[in-house]
Design an enzyme around this catalytic site. Structure first.
Site, PDB file in Angstrom:
ATOM      1  N   TRP A   1     -15.887  12.663 -12.491  1.00 34.36           N
ATOM      2  CA  TRP A   1     -15.061  12.312 -11.327  1.00 34.36           C
ATOM      3  C   TRP A   1     -14.384  13.530 -10.698  1.00 34.36           C
ATOM      4  O   TRP A   1     -14.096  13.550  -9.505  1.00 34.36           O
ATOM      5  CB  TRP A   1     -14.019  11.250 -11.695  1.00 34.36           C
ATOM      6  CG  TRP A   1     -13.010  11.642 -12.750  1.00 34.36           C
ATOM      7  CD1 TRP A   1     -13.087  11.411 -14.085  1.00 34.36           C
ATOM      8  CD2 TRP A   1     -11.765  12.347 -12.554  1.00 34.36           C
ATOM      9  NE1 TRP A   1     -11.977  11.916 -14.731  1.00 34.36           N
ATOM     10  CE2 TRP A   1     -11.148  12.492 -13.822  1.00 34.36           C
ATOM     11  CE3 TRP A   1     -11.113  12.855 -11.430  1.00 34.36           C
ATOM     12  CZ2 TRP A   1      -9.913  13.137 -13.998  1.00 34.36           C
ATOM     13  CZ3 TRP A   1      -9.892  13.495 -11.600  1.00 34.36           C
ATOM     14  CH2 TRP A   1      -9.304  13.635 -12.870  1.00 34.36           C
TER      15      TRP A   1
ATOM     16  N   TRP B   1      -9.128   8.736  -7.834  1.00 33.86           N
ATOM     17  CA  TRP B   1     -10.393   9.072  -8.498  1.00 33.86           C
ATOM     18  C   TRP B   1     -10.356   8.597  -9.945  1.00 33.86           C
ATOM     19  O   TRP B   1     -11.327   8.034 -10.459  1.00 33.86           O
ATOM     20  CB  TRP B   1     -10.692  10.569  -8.409  1.00 33.86           C
ATOM     21  CG  TRP B   1     -11.432  10.891  -7.131  1.00 33.86           C
ATOM     22  CD1 TRP B   1     -10.878  11.300  -5.950  1.00 33.86           C
ATOM     23  CD2 TRP B   1     -12.856  10.797  -6.906  1.00 33.86           C
ATOM     24  NE1 TRP B   1     -11.868  11.453  -5.005  1.00 33.86           N
ATOM     25  CE2 TRP B   1     -13.091  11.157  -5.558  1.00 33.86           C
ATOM     26  CE3 TRP B   1     -13.940  10.437  -7.703  1.00 33.86           C
ATOM     27  CZ2 TRP B   1     -14.373  11.180  -4.999  1.00 33.86           C
ATOM     28  CZ3 TRP B   1     -15.222  10.444  -7.147  1.00 33.86           C
ATOM     29  CH2 TRP B   1     -15.420  10.816  -5.807  1.00 33.86           C
TER      30      TRP B   1
ATOM     31  N   GLU C   1       0.841  -1.210   0.000  1.00 32.65           N
ATOM     32  CA  GLU C   1       0.000   0.000   0.000  1.00 32.65           C
ATOM     33  C   GLU C   1       0.874   1.257   0.000  1.00 32.65           C
ATOM     34  O   GLU C   1       0.578   2.228  -0.684  1.00 32.65           O
ATOM     35  CB  GLU C   1      -0.949   0.009   1.196  1.00 32.65           C
ATOM     36  CG  GLU C   1      -1.959  -1.125   1.193  1.00 32.65           C
ATOM     37  CD  GLU C   1      -2.763  -1.218  -0.106  1.00 32.65           C
ATOM     38  OE1 GLU C   1      -3.156  -0.184  -0.657  1.00 32.65           O
ATOM     39  OE2 GLU C   1      -2.976  -2.355  -0.572  1.00 32.65           O
TER      40      GLU C   1
ATOM     41  N   TRP D   1     -21.124  12.752 -19.319  1.00 35.82           N
ATOM     42  CA  TRP D   1     -21.473  12.928 -17.900  1.00 35.82           C
ATOM     43  C   TRP D   1     -22.870  13.538 -17.781  1.00 35.82           C
ATOM     44  O   TRP D   1     -23.298  14.306 -18.650  1.00 35.82           O
ATOM     45  CB  TRP D   1     -20.476  13.861 -17.193  1.00 35.82           C
ATOM     46  CG  TRP D   1     -19.060  13.382 -17.230  1.00 35.82           C
ATOM     47  CD1 TRP D   1     -18.022  13.938 -17.913  1.00 35.82           C
ATOM     48  CD2 TRP D   1     -18.518  12.225 -16.571  1.00 35.82           C
ATOM     49  NE1 TRP D   1     -16.865  13.212 -17.727  1.00 35.82           N
ATOM     50  CE2 TRP D   1     -17.140  12.161 -16.902  1.00 35.82           C
ATOM     51  CE3 TRP D   1     -19.053  11.250 -15.724  1.00 35.82           C
ATOM     52  CZ2 TRP D   1     -16.299  11.153 -16.428  1.00 35.82           C
ATOM     53  CZ3 TRP D   1     -18.204  10.245 -15.258  1.00 35.82           C
ATOM     54  CH2 TRP D   1     -16.859  10.202 -15.600  1.00 35.82           C
TER      55      TRP D   1
ATOM     56  N   ASN E   1     -10.659   3.207   3.116  1.00 39.76           N
ATOM     57  CA  ASN E   1     -10.335   3.048   1.693  1.00 39.76           C
ATOM     58  C   ASN E   1     -11.424   2.338   0.895  1.00 39.76           C
ATOM     59  O   ASN E   1     -11.800   2.776  -0.192  1.00 39.76           O
ATOM     60  CB  ASN E   1      -9.010   2.288   1.557  1.00 39.76           C
ATOM     61  CG  ASN E   1      -8.646   2.085   0.101  1.00 39.76           C
ATOM     62  OD1 ASN E   1      -8.484   3.043  -0.647  1.00 39.76           O
ATOM     63  ND2 ASN E   1      -8.555   0.830  -0.323  1.00 39.76           N
TER      64      ASN E   1
ATOM     65  N   TRP F   1       1.748   1.899  -3.437  1.00 41.50           N
ATOM     66  CA  TRP F   1       0.753   2.608  -4.256  1.00 41.50           C
ATOM     67  C   TRP F   1       0.959   4.113  -4.163  1.00 41.50           C
ATOM     68  O   TRP F   1       0.771   4.857  -5.125  1.00 41.50           O
ATOM     69  CB  TRP F   1      -0.675   2.253  -3.808  1.00 41.50           C
ATOM     70  CG  TRP F   1      -1.189   1.033  -4.495  1.00 41.50           C
ATOM     71  CD1 TRP F   1      -1.269  -0.222  -3.965  1.00 41.50           C
ATOM     72  CD2 TRP F   1      -1.686   0.930  -5.849  1.00 41.50           C
ATOM     73  NE1 TRP F   1      -1.783  -1.083  -4.904  1.00 41.50           N
ATOM     74  CE2 TRP F   1      -2.048  -0.408  -6.055  1.00 41.50           C
ATOM     75  CE3 TRP F   1      -1.847   1.837  -6.889  1.00 41.50           C
ATOM     76  CZ2 TRP F   1      -2.572  -0.858  -7.278  1.00 41.50           C
ATOM     77  CZ3 TRP F   1      -2.361   1.397  -8.104  1.00 41.50           C
ATOM     78  CH2 TRP F   1      -2.721   0.069  -8.291  1.00 41.50           C
TER      79      TRP F   1
HETATM   80  C1  LIG Z   1     -11.413   7.969  -4.360  1.00 44.60           C
HETATM   81  C2  LIG Z   1     -10.192   7.832  -3.487  1.00 44.60           C
HETATM   82  C3  LIG Z   1      -9.516   8.968  -3.049  1.00 44.60           C
HETATM   83  C4  LIG Z   1      -8.367   8.846  -2.262  1.00 44.60           C
HETATM   84  N1  LIG Z   1      -7.715   9.983  -1.845  1.00 44.60           N
HETATM   85  C5  LIG Z   1      -6.575   9.867  -1.111  1.00 44.60           C
HETATM   86  C6  LIG Z   1      -5.878  11.028  -0.683  1.00 44.60           C
HETATM   87  O1  LIG Z   1      -6.242  12.160  -1.005  1.00 44.60           O
HETATM   88  N2  LIG Z   1      -4.782  10.851   0.106  1.00 44.60           N
HETATM   89  C7  LIG Z   1      -4.320   9.619   0.451  1.00 44.60           C
HETATM   90  O2  LIG Z   1      -3.318   9.525   1.164  1.00 44.60           O
HETATM   91  N3  LIG Z   1      -4.951   8.509   0.038  1.00 44.60           N
HETATM   92  C8  LIG Z   1      -6.060   8.587  -0.728  1.00 44.60           C
HETATM   93  N4  LIG Z   1      -6.709   7.448  -1.129  1.00 44.60           N
HETATM   94  C9  LIG Z   1      -6.079   6.140  -0.866  1.00 44.60           C
HETATM   95  C10 LIG Z   1      -6.499   5.428   0.437  1.00 44.60           C
HETATM   96  O3  LIG Z   1      -7.892   5.392   0.547  1.00 44.60           O
HETATM   97  C11 LIG Z   1      -5.918   6.080   1.682  1.00 44.60           C
HETATM   98  O4  LIG Z   1      -4.529   6.257   1.531  1.00 44.60           O
HETATM   99  C12 LIG Z   1      -6.146   5.197   2.911  1.00 44.60           C
HETATM  100  O5  LIG Z   1      -7.516   4.962   3.092  1.00 44.60           O
HETATM  101  C13 LIG Z   1      -5.571   5.882   4.124  1.00 44.60           C
HETATM  102  O6  LIG Z   1      -5.847   5.139   5.266  1.00 44.60           O
HETATM  103  P1  LIG Z   1      -4.703   4.412   6.068  1.00 44.60           P
HETATM  104  O7  LIG Z   1      -3.590   5.354   6.342  1.00 44.60           O
HETATM  105  O8  LIG Z   1      -5.350   3.744   7.225  1.00 44.60           O
HETATM  106  O9  LIG Z   1      -4.215   3.338   4.996  1.00 44.60           O
HETATM  107  P2  LIG Z   1      -3.346   2.009   5.169  1.00 44.60           P
HETATM  108  O10 LIG Z   1      -4.132   0.906   4.559  1.00 44.60           O
HETATM  109  O11 LIG Z   1      -2.889   1.820   6.548  1.00 44.60           O
HETATM  110  O12 LIG Z   1      -2.127   2.267   4.184  1.00 44.60           O
HETATM  111  C14 LIG Z   1      -0.890   2.855   4.604  1.00 44.60           C
HETATM  112  C15 LIG Z   1      -0.539   4.021   3.704  1.00 44.60           C
HETATM  113  O13 LIG Z   1      -0.379   3.598   2.360  1.00 44.60           O
HETATM  114  C16 LIG Z   1      -0.876   4.603   1.468  1.00 44.60           C
HETATM  115  N5  LIG Z   1      -2.030   4.054   0.732  1.00 44.60           N
HETATM  116  C17 LIG Z   1      -2.932   3.147   1.163  1.00 44.60           C
HETATM  117  N6  LIG Z   1      -3.825   2.860   0.193  1.00 44.60           N
HETATM  118  C18 LIG Z   1      -3.469   3.609  -0.862  1.00 44.60           C
HETATM  119  C19 LIG Z   1      -3.991   3.760  -2.169  1.00 44.60           C
HETATM  120  N7  LIG Z   1      -5.052   3.056  -2.599  1.00 44.60           N
HETATM  121  N8  LIG Z   1      -3.398   4.648  -2.991  1.00 44.60           N
HETATM  122  C20 LIG Z   1      -2.316   5.353  -2.613  1.00 44.60           C
HETATM  123  N9  LIG Z   1      -1.765   5.239  -1.387  1.00 44.60           N
HETATM  124  C21 LIG Z   1      -2.332   4.382  -0.524  1.00 44.60           C
HETATM  125  C22 LIG Z   1      -1.332   5.771   2.338  1.00 44.60           C
HETATM  126  O14 LIG Z   1      -0.274   6.691   2.433  1.00 44.60           O
HETATM  127  C23 LIG Z   1      -1.615   5.090   3.663  1.00 44.60           C
HETATM  128  O15 LIG Z   1      -1.528   5.950   4.756  1.00 44.60           O
HETATM  129  C24 LIG Z   1      -7.879   7.555  -1.918  1.00 44.60           C
HETATM  130  C25 LIG Z   1      -8.584   6.424  -2.346  1.00 44.60           C
HETATM  131  C26 LIG Z   1      -9.721   6.557  -3.129  1.00 44.60           C
HETATM  132  C27 LIG Z   1     -10.437   5.314  -3.587  1.00 44.60           C
END
Ligand SMILES: Cc1cc2nc3c(=O)[nH]c(=O)nc-3n(C[C@H](O)[C@H](O)[C@H](O)COP(=O)(O)OP(=O)(O)OC[C@H]3O[C@@H](n4cnc5c(N)ncnc54)[C@H](O)[C@@H]3O)c2cc1C
Length: 475
Positions: A363, A386, A278, A309, A345, A281
């Site tokens: 979007w 997005w 993650e 749209w 997420n 990502w």
């Molecule tokens: C529509 C949409 C918008 C999002 N907008 C953002 C945003 O503005 N900022 C953001 O940090 N994340 C965003 N995410 C990705 C993800 O949802 C969040 O990073 C995650 O929910 C943060 O929670 P966590 O720290 O508990 O994640 P954990 O699951 O604990 O993951 C650890 C870290 O990995 C990174 N990460 C995790 N999942 C993703 C992912 N899918 N994509 C990129 N990095 C990821 C984050 O930095 C996160 O803190 C978005 C996802 C979606 C579907």
């Protein structure tokens, strides 16, 4: 011979921490007195101004950083205005000999940093730029043909092929101050906190910004959540994810620190890898931003420029924003976001899919709302994710894979606990009713003044309409 009394200026931006901060470390190790600066540049000239929730976070983060520098004998100098102009004037006012900073990645920021660097070097100031908020420099991880990867998995494999990322750098015990006179704004005068009305109570109840709190959260995650992360990260009620996203966004903890801490944890390697993927990502999204500087506004797959749209109905959009769509998992997520500045997420994917596919709204409308309301709003992750949901992005979910928010709820929140937490109108129902309240006889959607609305769209018909629109775009 460099003049050792000429101070080192440390320009902090996305790295609001004292540990694992190579720019701060270099300044301290240079033996020069140190000036630590943050410039709030919210003109929009170098990029998108922060949204409301992020501004709230930043206020508290700067406060914590100043306290931490004061403990080390220094302080944070705050300025408000054009970053390049403020840094040029601080270099001039202090007669600095060294400028250190960490790399930023949006186009406007990169261009500004190049200008600042050139101007500083012309004045004879040495400039040193570090990679501190990402594990790699975007554009540096390439395939055998010297090209960027178009999909995530081989990118991540290549990113990690070289072994573990560098070890974190220790925090300095003391940061020798420059004793000259230097103006600093008052934090309260930066106007980062919401007033009239102050809507930040939910954020304050949920979060403690700052480096110390970031490390407490890392500890708590490693000890209490990591072992169940792989199994439960998709379940919004399980609270199995790290919630480190805003801390990473503002650089209160670095990805290097998180990486090594997780790797040292006493949990099986496949679980650790799931989490580190993650973090990967996040790296991948920054690579996308580097390749597509207009990621927040321009479809990566340009065929989506022709997507038909739907016209926005303000009442419908507001129902989505405020969690009054009548679709329980969507409403739970949107209320969690509004109240806490964060959303799980899986639910981000469901709420985004609902806006893009069931409502058929562009979007970018949803991306902007998330930008304003998320405490972790991130220029790469938000836009890339997005686009991923829309199907217009790199390595994206295909457009025709439409999430059914009821089935998603039944699968990932089987007892409806997450829904009950955020949609109290449905709390008294059993699990089936929480997911489909409209099926409950004399339930909350019935009566003259229903406690909870009927769905604002027919999920089945709107799905068919979305697929039809997609076919029209393709032909
Ligand atoms: C529509 C949409 C918008 C999002 N907008 C953002 C945003 O503005 N900022 C953001 O940090 N994340 C965003 N995410 C990705 C993800 O949802 C969040 O990073 C995650 O929910 C943060 O929670 P966590 O720290 O508990 O994640 P954990 O699951 O604990 O993951 C650890 C870290 O990995 C990174 N990460 C995790 N999942 C993703 C992912 N899918 N994509 C990129 N990095 C990821 C984050 O930095 C996160 O803190 C978005 C996802 C979606 C579907």
């Amino acid at each position: 011979m460099p003049d050792q009394d000429a101070p080192a200026v440390v320009w902090l931006r996305d790295d609001l921490r004292v540990s694992d901060n190579p720019a701060l470390r270099e300044a301290v190790d240079s033996g020069r007195p140190v000036v630590v600066v943050y410039v709030l540049d919210d003109s929009g000239d170098v990029g998108r101004p922060l949204g409301g929730a992020s501004r709230w976070w930043l206020h508290h983060s700067l406060e914590a950083l100043d306290a931490s520098l004061r403990k080390r004998g220094n302080r944070l100098v705050l300025r408000h205005g054009d970053g390049a102009g403020e840094i040029a004037s601080i270099l001039e006012e202090t007669g600095a000999g060294l400028l250190t900073t960490s790399r930023r990645y949006t186009r406007g920021e990169r261009e500004q940093d190049d200008r600042v660097q050139r101007a500083a070097e012309e004045r004879g100031v040495a400039v040193s730029v570090h990679t501190a908020s990402l594990l790699h420099d975007p554009g540096a991880v390439l395939n055998g043909d010297g090209e960027r990867f178009g999909v995530f998995t081989p990118f991540f494999r290549a990113l990690t092929r070289g072994g573990a990322p560098r070890e974190p750098v220790a925090a300095p015990n003391a940061v020798a101050p420059w004793t000259g006179d230097l103006r600093s704004e008052d934090l309260d005068d930066l106007g980062l906190l919401p007033i009239g009305p102050d809507w930040s109570a939910g954020l304050g109840e949920t979060w403690t910004p700052g480096e110390k709190a970031a490390h407490r959260r890392v500890d708590e995650f490693v000890h209490e959540r990591l072992a169940r992360y792989a199994d439960q990260r998709d379940e919004p009620a399980a609270e199995a994810s790290s919630r480190l996203s805003p801390y990473l966004k503002f650089g209160e903890v670095s990805p290097y620190q998180v990486w090594h801490r997780v790797q040292q944890a006493d949990v099986p390697a496949d679980i650790r890898l799931k989490f580190l993927t993650e973090l990967g990502w996040r790296e991948y999204d920054y690579d996308l931003l580097d390749a597509h500087p207009d990621l927040e506004t321009v479809n990566i797959h340009r065929e989506f420029d022709a997507f038909p749209w739907a016209e926005v109905d303000d009442r419908v959009l507001r129902a989505w924003q405020r969690g009054r769509t009548g679709v329980p998992l969507v409403d739970a997520g949107m209320r969690q976001l509004w109240h806490t500045g964060w959303m799980h997420n899986r639910v981000r994917m469901v709420t985004a899919s609902f806006l893009i596919k069931n409502l058929r709204y562009d979007w970018r409308i949803g991306e902007r709302w998330f930008w304003d309301t998320l405490v972790d709003a991130d220029p790469a992750n938000n836009a890339a994710q997005w686009q991923w949901v829309a199907g217009s992005g790199a390595d994206a979910a295909p457009f025709f894979r439409v999430f059914n928010p009821v089935l998603q709820g039944q699968k990932f929140d089987p007892r409806g606990e997450y829904i009950a937490t955020w949609v109290p109108e449905l709390r008294d129902l059993d699990a089936k009713g929480r997911h489909e309240p409209w099926t409950v006889p004399d339930g909350p959607t019935t009566g003259e003044h229903p406690a909870y609305p009927e769905p604002i769209v027919d999920l089945k018909a709107s799905r068919a309409a979305a697929l039809d629109a997609y076919q029209r775009m393709r032909s």
